[in-house]
Write an enzyme that holds these catalytic residues in place. Structure first.
Site, mmCIF file in Angstrom:
data_model
loop_
_atom_site.group_PDB
_atom_site.id
_atom_site.type_symbol
_atom_site.label_atom_id
_atom_site.label_comp_id
_atom_site.label_asym_id
_atom_site.label_seq_id
_atom_site.Cartn_x
_atom_site.Cartn_y
_atom_site.Cartn_z
ATOM 1 N N HIS A 99 -32.350 41.587 -10.563
ATOM 2 C CA HIS A 99 -33.236 42.270 -11.498
ATOM 3 C C HIS A 99 -34.375 41.351 -11.899
ATOM 4 C CE1 HIS A 99 -30.220 40.245 -14.007
ATOM 5 N NE2 HIS A 99 -31.091 40.252 -15.012
ATOM 6 N N HIS A 101 -37.160 40.681 -14.910
ATOM 7 C CA HIS A 101 -37.604 40.936 -16.282
ATOM 8 C C HIS A 101 -39.125 40.955 -16.286
ATOM 9 C CE1 HIS A 101 -33.771 40.028 -18.444
ATOM 10 N NE2 HIS A 101 -33.539 39.338 -17.341
#
Length: 136
Positions: A99, A101
């Site tokens: 992932h 950010h």
């Protein structure tokens, strides 16, 4: 093997505030907003982290992260943006699903501090560069 929280979000088992979705990528607001508009961008296929995702998939994720960063500057009034991913626990990775950010920055630290200190004293930079270069 139990699904991680992001796989559960992808499967609709956990709700999220979606920002973007296509066949390969999902972007949503981080439930723990470091700053206003803090988003997470993930591939829908499971990969443990940035180091394990195929380039084509990683490029799709980064394209969406870039677009969200641009919108944060344009519409949210952010003055900058941090694009961040952590690989492995030693680097702060808490969810083992790749992932990115996207952290909009406004004024000051706003609860997020990224500090880089010069720790090069005593390191043999030419030797380190040579070792890395021969593996690339």
């Amino acid at each position: 093997m139990e699904k991680d929280v992001f796989c559960k979000i992808i499967d609709g088992e956990i709700p999220c505030y979606k920002l973007y979705e296509d066949a390969d990528v999902l972007a949503f607001l981080d439930i723990s907003q470091v700053t206003k508009g803090h988003a997470l961008v993930i591939p829908k296929k499971h990969y443990d982290n940035f180091l394990s995702i195929p380039q084509e998939e990683m490029h799709k994720v980064m394209d969406v992260a870039q677009r969200i960063g641009q919108v944060a500057i344009k519409l949210l009034g952010a003055r900058g943006v941090n694009i961040l991913t952590n690989c492995y626990e030693a680097a702060g990775q808490t969810v083992k699903h790749f992932h990115v950010h996207v952290i909009p920055r406004y004024e000051g630290n706003e609860g997020f501090i990224l500090e880089m200190k010069n720790n090069s004293e005593g390191l043999n930079l030419p030797a380190i560069a040579k070792e890395i270069k021969k593996e690339l």
